[in-house]
Design a protein around this motif. Structure first.
Motif, PDB file in Angstrom:
ATOM      1  N   UNK A   1       5.273 -86.363  36.393  1.00 54.51           N
ATOM      2  CA  UNK A   1       4.315 -85.721  35.487  1.00 54.51           C
ATOM      3  C   UNK A   1       2.936 -86.013  36.053  1.00 54.51           C
ATOM      4  N   UNK A   2       2.133 -84.971  36.223  1.00 53.99           N
ATOM      5  CA  UNK A   2       0.773 -85.124  36.738  1.00 53.99           C
ATOM      6  C   UNK A   2      -0.194 -84.480  35.767  1.00 53.99           C
ATOM      7  N   UNK A   3      -1.335 -85.136  35.580  1.00 53.29           N
ATOM      8  CA  UNK A   3      -2.376 -84.570  34.724  1.00 53.29           C
ATOM      9  C   UNK A   3      -3.728 -84.841  35.364  1.00 53.29           C
ATOM     10  N   UNK A   4      -4.550 -83.825  35.425  1.00 48.49           N
ATOM     11  CA  UNK A   4      -5.920 -83.971  35.897  1.00 48.49           C
ATOM     12  C   UNK A   4      -6.781 -84.169  34.662  1.00 48.49           C
ATOM     13  N   UNK A   5      -7.432 -85.322  34.589  1.00 48.79           N
ATOM     14  CA  UNK A   5      -8.246 -85.648  33.426  1.00 48.79           C
ATOM     15  C   UNK A   5      -9.636 -85.041  33.602  1.00 48.79           C
ATOM     16  N   UNK A   6     -10.266 -84.593  32.512  1.00 51.90           N
ATOM     17  CA  UNK A   6     -11.554 -83.895  32.619  1.00 51.90           C
ATOM     18  C   UNK A   6     -12.714 -84.751  33.140  1.00 51.90           C
ATOM     19  N   UNK A   7     -12.655 -86.057  32.928  1.00 46.92           N
ATOM     20  CA  UNK A   7     -13.768 -86.932  33.331  1.00 46.92           C
ATOM     21  C   UNK A   7     -13.221 -88.199  33.981  1.00 46.92           C
ATOM     22  N   UNK A   8     -14.124 -88.964  34.588  1.00 45.29           N
ATOM     23  CA  UNK A   8     -13.746 -90.259  35.156  1.00 45.29           C
ATOM     24  C   UNK A   8     -13.286 -91.185  34.025  1.00 45.29           C
ATOM     25  N   UNK A   9     -12.339 -92.059  34.346  1.00 44.99           N
ATOM     26  CA  UNK A   9     -11.769 -92.955  33.344  1.00 44.99           C
ATOM     27  C   UNK A   9     -11.797 -94.394  33.854  1.00 44.99           C
ATOM     28  N   UNK A  10     -11.521 -95.315  32.967  1.00 48.90           N
ATOM     29  CA  UNK A  10     -11.445 -96.735  33.319  1.00 48.90           C
ATOM     30  C   UNK A  10     -10.021 -97.047  33.768  1.00 48.90           C
ATOM     31  N   UNK A  11      -9.754 -96.881  35.055  1.00 50.70           N
ATOM     32  CA  UNK A  11      -8.395 -97.045  35.588  1.00 50.70           C
ATOM     33  C   UNK A  11      -7.853 -98.444  35.349  1.00 50.70           C
ATOM     34  N   UNK A  12      -8.710 -99.450  35.387  1.00 52.75           N
ATOM     35  CA  UNK A  12      -8.246-100.829  35.221  1.00 52.75           C
ATOM     36  C   UNK A  12      -7.848-101.160  33.780  1.00 52.75           C
ATOM     37  N   UNK A  13      -8.175-100.293  32.822  1.00 51.09           N
ATOM     38  CA  UNK A  13      -7.855-100.551  31.414  1.00 51.09           C
ATOM     39  C   UNK A  13      -6.757 -99.641  30.856  1.00 51.09           C
ATOM     40  N   UNK A  14      -6.065 -98.907  31.727  1.00 48.04           N
ATOM     41  CA  UNK A  14      -4.997 -98.012  31.285  1.00 48.04           C
ATOM     42  C   UNK A  14      -3.834 -98.839  30.749  1.00 48.04           C
ATOM     43  N   UNK A  15      -3.264 -98.391  29.635  1.00 46.52           N
ATOM     44  CA  UNK A  15      -2.120 -99.071  29.028  1.00 46.52           C
ATOM     45  C   UNK A  15      -0.974 -98.089  28.884  1.00 46.52           C
ATOM     46  N   UNK A  16       0.245 -98.584  29.075  1.00 48.35           N
ATOM     47  CA  UNK A  16       1.442 -97.755  28.923  1.00 48.35           C
ATOM     48  C   UNK A  16       2.455 -98.497  28.070  1.00 48.35           C
ATOM     49  N   UNK A  17       3.118 -97.757  27.177  1.00 45.34           N
ATOM     50  CA  UNK A  17       4.096 -98.338  26.273  1.00 45.34           C
ATOM     51  C   UNK A  17       5.289 -97.398  26.178  1.00 45.34           C
ATOM     52  N   UNK A  18       6.495 -97.950  26.280  1.00 48.94           N
ATOM     53  CA  UNK A  18       7.716 -97.153  26.152  1.00 48.94           C
ATOM     54  C   UNK A  18       8.450 -97.601  24.890  1.00 48.94           C
ATOM     55  N   UNK A  19       8.589 -96.672  23.944  1.00 43.38           N
ATOM     56  CA  UNK A  19       9.277 -96.977  22.693  1.00 43.38           C
ATOM     57  C   UNK A  19      10.034 -95.738  22.230  1.00 43.38           C
ATOM     58  N   UNK A  20      11.294 -95.918  21.876  1.00 43.22           N
ATOM     59  CA  UNK A  20      12.141 -94.838  21.349  1.00 43.22           C
ATOM     60  C   UNK A  20      12.192 -93.625  22.272  1.00 43.22           C
ATOM     61  N   UNK A  21      12.189 -93.876  23.591  1.00 43.44           N
ATOM     62  CA  UNK A  21      12.298 -92.792  24.555  1.00 43.44           C
ATOM     63  C   UNK A  21      11.025 -92.012  24.796  1.00 43.44           C
ATOM     64  N   UNK A  22       9.911 -92.484  24.262  1.00 44.46           N
ATOM     65  CA  UNK A  22       8.624 -91.822  24.460  1.00 44.46           C
ATOM     66  C   UNK A  22       7.678 -92.788  25.166  1.00 44.46           C
TER      67      UNK A  22
END
Length: 159
Positions: free
Chosen positions: A117-138
């Protein structure tokens, strides 16, 4: 890919065509064609792309502080998913490993193999603060915006 819902309350043979006088064989062949096309479209929506890599269903929405991506990855283990942010791009990749089964598989519609899955984000982001969570298959990925990207109310003064 979004496919239209096909509602067919009656079979083609049961419909009446006042200006056409189709016989049983022609109408039967057309009805059979409709059935086969329906099965084909159903199978095509579940098939991987030509390269063999499939893309999970996902939603991306924007809050004041971040972009949030929710991707459907049922049955996939956390260790089989990789999330990367580079500049303004978000990449979610991984693999859904097919499990061994006993007996003969009569019908398989679940996707297996590599996904991306690829997404181009509209603006610059804080890459070092990205969080990911996997729960109930999402998988939920929260990508914070930089300060410059946040909307700011500007007060108008009189001259």
């Amino acid at each position: 890919m979004t496919l239209p819902v096909h509602h067919r309350p009656t079979r083609l043979l049961e419909r009446t065509f006042p200006t056409l006088s189709w016989g049983e064989p022609a109408a039967s062949e057309i009805d059979d064609l409709f059935e086969r096309m329906g099965r084909f479209l159903e199978a095509a929506s579940m098939a991987p792309t030509v390269s063999g890599i499939w893309s999970p269903l996902a939603d991306m929405h924007e809050t004041d502080d971040a972009y949030v991506v929710e991707a459907e990855l049922p049955g996939i283990k956390r260790e089989d998913i990789d999330v990367e942010v580079s500049g303004r791009e978000l990449y979610v990749t991984g693999e859904f490993k097919e499990r061994e089964r006993e007996g003969v598989l009569r019908r398989g519609t679940r996707r297996t193999g590599r996904f991306e899955y690829r997404a181009l984000l509209p603006v610059e982001v804080k890459a070092e603060e990205v969080k990911a969570n996997l729960a109930d298959g999402v998988l939920t990925v929260t990508v914070p915006k930089t300060q410059a990207a946040k909307p700011r109310h500007v007060e108008i003064t009189e001259a």
